[in-house]
Scaffold this motif. Structure first.
Motif, PDB file in Angstrom:
ATOM      1  N   TYR A  54       0.827  -1.208   0.000  1.00 13.98           N
ATOM      2  CA  TYR A  54       0.000   0.000   0.000  1.00 13.98           C
ATOM      3  C   TYR A  54       0.867   1.268   0.000  1.00 13.98           C
ATOM      4  CZ  TYR A  54      -3.189   3.626   1.471  1.00 13.98           C
ATOM      5  OH  TYR A  54      -3.887   4.808   1.531  1.00 13.98           O
ATOM      6  N   LEU A  88       1.111   4.303  -2.706  1.00 15.23           N
ATOM      7  CA  LEU A  88       0.741   5.648  -2.280  1.00 15.23           C
ATOM      8  C   LEU A  88       1.899   6.639  -2.424  1.00 15.23           C
ATOM      9  CD1 LEU A  88      -1.580   7.263  -0.792  1.00 15.23           C
ATOM     10  CD2 LEU A  88      -0.335   6.758   1.316  1.00 15.23           C
ATOM     11  N   LEU A 143       4.791  10.138   3.908  1.00 18.64           N
ATOM     12  CA  LEU A 143       3.457   9.755   4.361  1.00 18.64           C
ATOM     13  C   LEU A 143       2.777  10.883   5.148  1.00 18.64           C
ATOM     14  CD1 LEU A 143       1.336   7.462   4.646  1.00 18.64           C
ATOM     15  CD2 LEU A 143       2.647   6.593   6.582  1.00 18.64           C
ATOM     16  N   TYR A 151      -0.211  12.899   4.012  1.00 21.08           N
ATOM     17  CA  TYR A 151      -1.568  12.330   3.977  1.00 21.08           C
ATOM     18  C   TYR A 151      -2.262  12.332   5.333  1.00 21.08           C
ATOM     19  CZ  TYR A 151       0.003  10.822  -0.594  1.00 21.08           C
ATOM     20  OH  TYR A 151       0.483  10.812  -1.868  1.00 21.08           O
ATOM     21  N   ASP A 164      -5.812  13.087   5.169  1.00 19.08           N
ATOM     22  CA  ASP A 164      -6.563  12.393   4.120  1.00 19.08           C
ATOM     23  C   ASP A 164      -7.283  11.188   4.721  1.00 19.08           C
ATOM     24  OD1 ASP A 164      -7.355  10.815   1.982  1.00 19.08           O
ATOM     25  OD2 ASP A 164      -5.679  11.485   0.727  1.00 19.08           O
ATOM     26  N   SER A 214      -9.214   8.994   3.553  1.00 22.71           N
ATOM     27  CA  SER A 214      -9.213   7.713   2.842  1.00 22.71           C
ATOM     28  C   SER A 214      -7.914   6.953   3.152  1.00 22.71           C
ATOM     29  CB  SER A 214      -9.412   7.918   1.344  1.00 22.71           C
ATOM     30  OG  SER A 214      -8.250   8.491   0.786  1.00 22.71           O
ATOM     31  N   VAL A 215      -6.819   7.695   3.266  1.00 27.37           N
ATOM     32  CA  VAL A 215      -5.549   7.034   3.629  1.00 27.37           C
ATOM     33  C   VAL A 215      -5.657   6.453   5.042  1.00 27.37           C
ATOM     34  CG1 VAL A 215      -3.080   7.410   4.095  1.00 27.37           C
ATOM     35  CG2 VAL A 215      -4.145   8.434   2.076  1.00 27.37           C
ATOM     36  N   ASN A 275      -7.631   3.333   4.866  1.00 30.60           N
ATOM     37  CA  ASN A 275      -6.884   2.227   4.267  1.00 30.60           C
ATOM     38  C   ASN A 275      -5.876   1.639   5.258  1.00 30.60           C
ATOM     39  OD1 ASN A 275      -8.254   2.417   1.883  1.00 30.60           O
ATOM     40  ND2 ASN A 275      -6.779   3.824   0.948  1.00 30.60           N
TER      41      ASN A 275
END
Ligand code: 26Y
Length: 795
Positions: free
Chosen positions: A470, A474, A489, A492, A495, A497-498, A501
């Protein structure tokens, strides 16, 4: 790749007379191990030739322990052929993961220090630095732990049975080691020479384990020595009809590499351990010196071309052994030999716990190694004289290498090495300010720090392929090559959605672990509960007992105060050294709590306790990716660094910890809002212990502590040890669990609240992953390379 699959088929045909269709899993395993080993050996051949040509400086890493972990997956991964091999096998009806399961964990170590050595071998090889590890080929690695009625039992770990396929026997490089006997000074035409008489010779046989690097041409070697009697059995005794005696000496000789000492807590002066130490250091040093002489025809430049790194004091006999070889075999003067020696050695300290610092009694030591004793004694005499000469107000009581008929190995290492380092900032400061303060005064600049690091390719890349895949998609950076880029990272953090996930991946890993738990303990755990993990050796200072006390508190609250906490699964895994009674009692306590909760339907809705037996590298690889909370709760000032804390952080667990070891650096990396810190600081611990710690006062003065301990007593059913442990806490509590209890409780409550805010928790977890770059072993070993070893990559 084609050649690899062909080689597997050929091996199966030649070795077993089988085509792949008819092969068993065992045969496939053996073929994969051998073909991979040989492929690495071939790469090694080219690498070593380049190294020889370049005449570069090399590092030799001496350690009584290398906790290698399984090798097959690591090697296929590093060679970049794992998915092809997987496909090839599945086309032929085999599942690669099941083949991996066949390989035993080479458990040639106890815990942190041993695993660190292996992480460093991996990282240095991936970065193409020339390093050779030296250790012992223990026939039995760390024992297999079985829990029976809550008590630890130990069983032998016969790892070579299936593990031997990774090793290459190098019969051409056997070495003889001399024990006992006497040395005499003898005048010869060449001057004064040392003559050895009546000694017992033992043969060291070398076995090499290839260490692969990630996407690189470098292959390094871990050389493991096995002991063997010189000449098999005693012919003279045999002829005299003393058959049993004639094989006795063979058995004694072979006992040296028989087993790993399963202790990392208490330095009991054991004769066999001295023999193990001298056995592998002498074999290694003889080989290093011989190779060097062959390459350069002199030893004058040894320190320019060689660094010998000593992993704690366990290999410290390297030092007098080098002096011996230089003087007795190559005719160097003391002064010249000493000059070379003190430029060659570097030493890492891994513990300040007084009981784990190695000391040997002169009475035990001298008869086994008479010449080595004389050399240590002379090093000490000259050191003490030098101290007086420089007129420093030094305390020889504290600094002398031999004191009260004990040889203090740390002092020998400090005096004889050009560099001494601790393994986290706090630990290195304590070494300088406290443990070795007088040495730090007379050797300014010798003491440094290198904070530990971990092989992220194993602990993220291989242990957590879901997260790795993942993040790869990303981030679009190769963070497996260079972990510092994982900080991308952070972009994000907002974020959602991150965050979702990441949460989903954590869930996948929790489901996988839950299956393992079900299979191995029969317990069903709720994968929506908080997975709260404490995995490490069992030691009082690591305070698994504090964790247990918190669980008892929750139990009481659920049962009698209608508390309905957010569900939690407490997961423990730990081996206790076999003679450590209190550690075994703590395991028993945890298992009893687990059992009682499981029997209580009211309570088990909310909390569960799982003790997973036989903690080892491959089990850690299953637990770590599934953890939500990382318990790092040692008494401040006691944990030199910790490395599990880094592995858990890298996999997105949040640390609940004291300001101890590398927790301090984790705190600095993630900031106070992304970690749960509690308890006394190391200064406060020192102050309190100076004033006199009385746990009973904490018991009397705090109603939660009192109620929790009183409740604990009610759980005792005669077969458990709740009363015994309650007494221990109230009357002794040497690591101050009670002093930190309330502050621990507060952070535990905060964890429970925060966890329910899924976005907030997810963000904190993301910040932890993103800031774990500095804990890569690539960073740590680069510091050794630049600050201590001064070596270059082989190009
Ligand atoms: C002398 C003998 C009984 C003995 C054998 C093994 C003493 C100590 C040891 C092992 C010590 C050890 O593993 N120390 C750990 O080293 C890790 C790597 O630096 C640290 O992260 C960890 O805090 C420390 O406890």
């Amino acid at each position: 790749m084609d050649s690899f699959t062909k080689a597997i088929k050929r091996y199966l045909e030649k070795r077993f007379g089988n085509s792949i269709e008819d092969a068993s899993e065992r045969q496939i395993y053996q073929a994969l191990m051998v073909i991979t080993r040989d492929k690495l050996a071939e790469k090694r051949y080219h690498y070593i030739n380049k190294l020889k040509e370049s005449e570069q400086k090399r590092v030799y890493y001496m350690s009584m322990e290398f906790l290698v972990g399984k090798t097959l997956r690591n090697n296929l991964y590093n060679l970049g052929i794992e998915s092809e091999v997987k496909n090839f096998l599945s086309e032929n009806g085999f599942v690669l993961d099941k083949i991996y399961d066949i390989e035993p964990d080479p458990g040639l170590g106890n815990g942190g220090l041993g695993r660190l050595a292996s992480c460093y071998m991996d990282a240095l090889t991936s970065q193409e630095y020339p390093i050779t590890g030296f250790s012992i080929l223990y026939e039995f690695g760390i024992f297999k732990q079985v829990i029976s009625n809550g008590w630890q039992q130990e069983f032998p770990d016969n790892w070579l049975d299936l593990g031997k396929y990774g090793l290459i026997y190098r019969s051409d490089e056997e070495v003889e080691i001399k024990f006992y006997g006497e040395t005499k000074e003898q005048w010869t035409s060449d001057g004064l020479r040392i003559k050895y008489e009546d000694y017992t010779p033992i043969i060291a046989e070398p076995y090499d384990l290839m260490i692969s690097g990630y996407e690189t041409d470098a292959v390094n070697v871990l050389r493991l020595w096995k002991s063997k009697a010189s000449g098999g059995f005693n012919m003279r005794l045999f002829e005299q009809g003393e058959y049993s005696k004639s094989v006795e000496s063979k058995a004694i000789a072979e006992s040296i590499s028989k087993l790993l000492y399963p202790a990392d807590d208490n330095n009991k002066g054991k004769e066999l351990r001295i023999k193990q130490q001298y056995f592998f250091t002498s074999a290694s040093l003889q080989q290093i010196v011989k190779m060097h002489y062959k390459a350069y025809n002199t030893l004058d430049n040894l320190a320019e071309k060689v660094v010998i790194h000593i992993n704690d004091t366990h290999p410290s006999l390297c030092i007098p052994e080098l002096m011996r070889i230089l003087m007795d075999e190559y005719e160097y003067s003391w002064d010249k030999a000493w000059e070379i020696t003190i430029k060659t050695f570097a030493y890492t300290n891994h513990t300040i716990m007084a009981e784990a610092l190695e000391k040997w009694s002169v009475d035990l030591f001298r008869p086994i190694l008479p010449r080595i004793y004389t050399i240590i004694s002379e090093i000490n005499n000259r050191f003490c004289k030098w101290c007086k000469d420089i007129g420093a107000s030094v305390d020889l009581e504290e600094m002398s290498i031999i004191h009260n008929d004990m040889i203090r190995m740390a002092n020998l290492c400090i005096v004889s090495s050009y560099s001494v380092n601790g393994v986290s900032k706090l630990h290195s400061d304590i070494l300088k300010k406290d443990t070795f303060k007088s040495f730090n005064r007379i050797y300014p600049g010798k003491f440094t720090n290198v904070t530990n690091g971990i092989a992220h390719r194993r602990w993220l890349g291989q242990a957590n392929p879901e997260l790795t895949k993942y993040l790869n998609e990303l981030l679009e950076v190769d963070f497996i090559k260079d972990l510092s880029s994982i900080e991308n990272l952070l972009e994000y953090k907002s974020d959602e959605s991150v965050i979702n996930n990441l949460e989903n991946i954590k869930k996948i890993k929790k489901v996988q672990l839950a299956e393992y738990i079900k299979k191995n303990t029969g317990l069903t755990v709720d994968t929506n509960s908080i997975f709260d993990v404490q995995i490490k050796r069992l030691h009082e200072y690591k305070r698994q007992l504090l964790n247990a006390l918190h669980i008892i508190y929750l139990y009481k609250e659920i049962k009698y105060n209608a508390l309905k906490p957010y569900p939690r699964t407490f997961i423990f895994s730990a081996k206790a050294s076999s003679g450590y009674v209190m550690a075994k009692n703590i395991i028993k306590l945890i298992c009893s709590i687990s059992e009682i909760i499981e029997m209580d339907p009211e309570v088990r809705k909310y909390i569960k306790v799982v003790f997973l037996e036989d903690y080892r590298v491959s089990l850690a690889e299953k637990i770590i990716p599934a953890a939500d909370v990382s318990e790092q709760i040692s008494q401040a000032g006691k944990e030199a660094s910790g490395t599990g804390n880094m592995k858990l952080m890298l996999n997105g667990a949040l640390t609940l910890g004291t300001m101890d070891g590398a927790n301090v650096e984790i705190y600095n990396a993630v900031g106070k809002d992304n970690i749960f810190i509690f308890g006394l600081s190391s200064e406060e611990v020192s102050d309190l212990s100076e004033r006199g710690y009385r746990s009973e006062e904490f018991y009397q003065n705090s109603s939660v502590i009192k109620e929790t301990i009183d409740f604990m007593r009610t759980l005792d059913n005669g077969d458990s040890n709740f009363n015994y442990m309650a007494d221990y806490l109230v009357s002794r509590d040497p690591y101050m669990c009670l002093a930190d209890f309330e502050s621990y409780l507060e952070q535990q409550k905060l964890i429970e609240k925060t966890y329910q805010d899924r976005i907030k928790w997810g963000q904190m977890s993301l910040v932890n992953i993103a800031n774990s770059g500095i804990f890569s072993a690539d960073r740590a070993t680069s510091e050794y390379v630049k600050e201590i070893w001064n070596i270059k990559k082989v190009k």
